[in-house]
Design a protein around this motif. Sequence first.
Motif, PDB file in Angstrom:
ATOM      1  N   UNK A  21       0.822  -1.201   0.000  1.00  0.00           N
ATOM      2  CA  UNK A  21       0.000   0.000   0.000  1.00  0.00           C
ATOM      3  C   UNK A  21       0.861   1.258   0.000  1.00  0.00           C
ATOM      4  N   UNK A  22       0.215   2.409  -0.276  1.00  0.00           N
ATOM      5  CA  UNK A  22       0.902   3.681  -0.182  1.00  0.00           C
ATOM      6  C   UNK A  22       1.315   3.920   1.266  1.00  0.00           C
ATOM      7  N   UNK A  23       2.319   4.778   1.493  1.00  0.00           N
ATOM      8  CA  UNK A  23       2.724   5.043   2.884  1.00  0.00           C
ATOM      9  C   UNK A  23       1.587   5.549   3.755  1.00  0.00           C
ATOM     10  N   UNK A  25      -1.583   4.859   3.441  1.00  0.00           N
ATOM     11  CA  UNK A  25      -2.438   3.708   3.738  1.00  0.00           C
ATOM     12  C   UNK A  25      -1.761   2.766   4.727  1.00  0.00           C
ATOM     13  N   UNK A  26      -0.447   2.608   4.596  1.00  0.00           N
ATOM     14  CA  UNK A  26       0.300   1.788   5.552  1.00  0.00           C
ATOM     15  C   UNK A  26       0.086   2.297   6.975  1.00  0.00           C
ATOM     16  N   UNK A  27       0.224   3.619   7.132  1.00  0.00           N
ATOM     17  CA  UNK A  27       0.080   4.211   8.458  1.00  0.00           C
ATOM     18  C   UNK A  27      -1.339   4.022   8.977  1.00  0.00           C
ATOM     19  N   UNK A  28      -2.330   4.207   8.116  1.00  0.00           N
ATOM     20  CA  UNK A  28      -3.726   4.044   8.519  1.00  0.00           C
ATOM     21  C   UNK A  28      -3.999   2.624   8.986  1.00  0.00           C
ATOM     22  N   UNK A  29      -3.510   1.647   8.219  1.00  0.00           N
ATOM     23  CA  UNK A  29      -3.730   0.246   8.588  1.00  0.00           C
ATOM     24  C   UNK A  29      -3.011  -0.088   9.890  1.00  0.00           C
ATOM     25  N   UNK A  30      -1.764   0.355   9.996  1.00  0.00           N
ATOM     26  CA  UNK A  30      -0.970   0.047  11.189  1.00  0.00           C
ATOM     27  C   UNK A  30      -1.611   0.634  12.439  1.00  0.00           C
ATOM     28  N   UNK A  31      -2.017   1.900  12.362  1.00  0.00           N
ATOM     29  CA  UNK A  31      -2.660   2.520  13.518  1.00  0.00           C
ATOM     30  C   UNK A  31      -4.017   1.887  13.792  1.00  0.00           C
ATOM     31  N   UNK A  32      -4.716   1.480  12.721  1.00  0.00           N
ATOM     32  CA  UNK A  32      -6.006   0.817  12.905  1.00  0.00           C
ATOM     33  C   UNK A  32      -5.872  -0.492  13.650  1.00  0.00           C
ATOM     34  N   UNK A  33      -4.831  -1.249  13.349  1.00  0.00           N
ATOM     35  CA  UNK A  33      -4.581  -2.499  14.067  1.00  0.00           C
ATOM     36  C   UNK A  33      -4.297  -2.226  15.541  1.00  0.00           C
ATOM     37  N   UNK A  34      -3.423  -1.239  15.815  1.00  0.00           N
ATOM     38  CA  UNK A  34      -3.092  -0.921  17.197  1.00  0.00           C
ATOM     39  C   UNK A  34      -4.308  -0.362  17.943  1.00  0.00           C
ATOM     40  N   UNK A  35      -5.120   0.400  17.242  1.00  0.00           N
ATOM     41  CA  UNK A  35      -6.352   0.911  17.843  1.00  0.00           C
ATOM     42  C   UNK A  35      -7.279  -0.235  18.220  1.00  0.00           C
ATOM     43  N   UNK A  36      -7.405  -1.214  17.333  1.00  0.00           N
ATOM     44  CA  UNK A  36      -8.234  -2.388  17.615  1.00  0.00           C
ATOM     45  C   UNK A  36      -7.677  -3.179  18.803  1.00  0.00           C
ATOM     46  N   UNK A  37      -6.366  -3.373  18.817  1.00  0.00           N
ATOM     47  CA  UNK A  37      -5.748  -4.133  19.904  1.00  0.00           C
ATOM     48  C   UNK A  37      -5.949  -3.445  21.257  1.00  0.00           C
ATOM     49  N   UNK A  38      -6.027  -2.111  21.225  1.00  0.00           N
ATOM     50  CA  UNK A  38      -6.257  -1.358  22.466  1.00  0.00           C
ATOM     51  C   UNK A  38      -7.741  -1.262  22.811  1.00  0.00           C
ATOM     52  N   UNK A  39      -8.604  -1.749  21.944  1.00  0.00           N
ATOM     53  CA  UNK A  39     -10.038  -1.699  22.215  1.00  0.00           C
ATOM     54  C   UNK A  39     -10.604  -0.292  22.156  1.00  0.00           C
ATOM     55  N   UNK A 209       9.771   3.666   3.099  1.00  0.00           N
ATOM     56  CA  UNK A 209       8.738   4.503   2.477  1.00  0.00           C
ATOM     57  C   UNK A 209       7.888   5.194   3.541  1.00  0.00           C
ATOM     58  N   UNK A 210       7.590   4.487   4.616  1.00  0.00           N
ATOM     59  CA  UNK A 210       6.787   5.076   5.688  1.00  0.00           C
ATOM     60  C   UNK A 210       7.594   6.159   6.405  1.00  0.00           C
ATOM     61  N   UNK A 211       8.866   5.897   6.628  1.00  0.00           N
ATOM     62  CA  UNK A 211       9.746   6.884   7.263  1.00  0.00           C
ATOM     63  C   UNK A 211       9.777   8.179   6.437  1.00  0.00           C
ATOM     64  N   UNK A 212       9.907   8.033   5.133  1.00  0.00           N
ATOM     65  CA  UNK A 212       9.947   9.201   4.254  1.00  0.00           C
ATOM     66  C   UNK A 212       8.615   9.947   4.287  1.00  0.00           C
ATOM     67  N   UNK A 213       7.517   9.207   4.314  1.00  0.00           N
ATOM     68  CA  UNK A 213       6.193   9.830   4.358  1.00  0.00           C
ATOM     69  C   UNK A 213       6.012  10.634   5.645  1.00  0.00           C
ATOM     70  N   UNK A 214       6.421  10.051   6.780  1.00  0.00           N
ATOM     71  CA  UNK A 214       6.295  10.762   8.054  1.00  0.00           C
ATOM     72  C   UNK A 214       7.143  12.033   8.061  1.00  0.00           C
ATOM     73  N   UNK A 215       8.329  11.955   7.456  1.00  0.00           N
ATOM     74  CA  UNK A 215       9.186  13.138   7.368  1.00  0.00           C
ATOM     75  C   UNK A 215       8.536  14.210   6.504  1.00  0.00           C
ATOM     76  N   UNK A 216       7.994  13.820   5.367  1.00  0.00           N
ATOM     77  CA  UNK A 216       7.344  14.779   4.474  1.00  0.00           C
ATOM     78  C   UNK A 216       6.128  15.411   5.131  1.00  0.00           C
ATOM     79  N   UNK A 217       5.389  14.617   5.879  1.00  0.00           N
ATOM     80  CA  UNK A 217       4.205  15.144   6.564  1.00  0.00           C
ATOM     81  C   UNK A 217       4.608  16.163   7.628  1.00  0.00           C
TER      82      UNK A 217
END
Length: 321
Positions: A21-23, A25-39, A209-217
């Motif tokens: 996925x795009x960076x 989308x990667x971040x969205x999915x990753x945070x979504x998983x952690x959000x789910x795990x935290x309930x 790619x995610x590192x670069x996206x976070x830097x650009x943001x």
Amino acid sequence: MKKLILAVILLLVAAGAVLYLSPAAQLTVYQGVEQWRAGLHERSVSVNDLKFSYYEGGPQGAETVLLLHGFGADKSTWLWFARTLTERYHVIIVDLPGFGASDRPHGSYDVGTQTERLATFVDALGIRRLHLAGHSMGGHIAALYAARYPDQVSSLALIANAGVTAPQRSPFFQRLEEQGDNPLLVDSEPQFDELLDWLFVAPPQFPERLHQYLAQRAVADSAHQREVFEHLLDRYVPLEPELPRIQAPTLLLWGDQDRILDVSSIETMQPLLKDVNVVIIKGCGHAPILERPEESAADYLRFIDQASRQTAEAHKATPRQ
């Protein structure tokens, strides 16, 4: 068993996202998983035409814990820390105005103004008592809130909080005052790596790619962050006169290698607080909630469990009228 299978599926999806996925989308999915795990569930509420975005989770009817993020951050920084809290507490993690998915109102972002905005948010959710915790700038706001609204706060946790003059000046303030350079503001992609080195003893490792996206943001948002920081400096509210007004038991939690806000800040605060606990995490930088989330969350959970027991015992001991 079903929950375990679902967790495995989600982790596989997240792993696939990193590859395909795009960076963003990667971040969205990753945070979504952690959000789910935290309930936690993402919600929003509008107060006086100002939208607050927040996470909410944990058993309804349980005592409420409200978590406030630091400068340049958002509610997602608490995801790993909050995972154990939601098992027993009703947890709310808010994007402060000007950050994350909350609105960016016109006007000031100084801690005094943000404290009053927070008060309208708490009132809108109908919260009467809460355990309040804040990191860095969020800790500054949390302390001011506890001083202004002592009857609402059952306990207070200040995690590497701003707002006090430390006996030992930190490397961050040395650089800011002597060179006029603020390492928290990212104007170019290489400065993002420098920011991580300032915040952590062991910076997190991201896929390239995610590192670069976070830097650009971070670069894209630098003008707004600069404005917020200027408000914090220009309309600075020192905590030293406020701390004696805090009635709630207070936890001071710090990393011993914090380069942003020196751990000696504890020496300033401790004599001014009525009921204080101190935890210093060795080998940790400015963001224990990210660098050592399990350890810092365990320390915090012990603290609020004890504060809850003390409150319950006090209520039992109070004679009925």
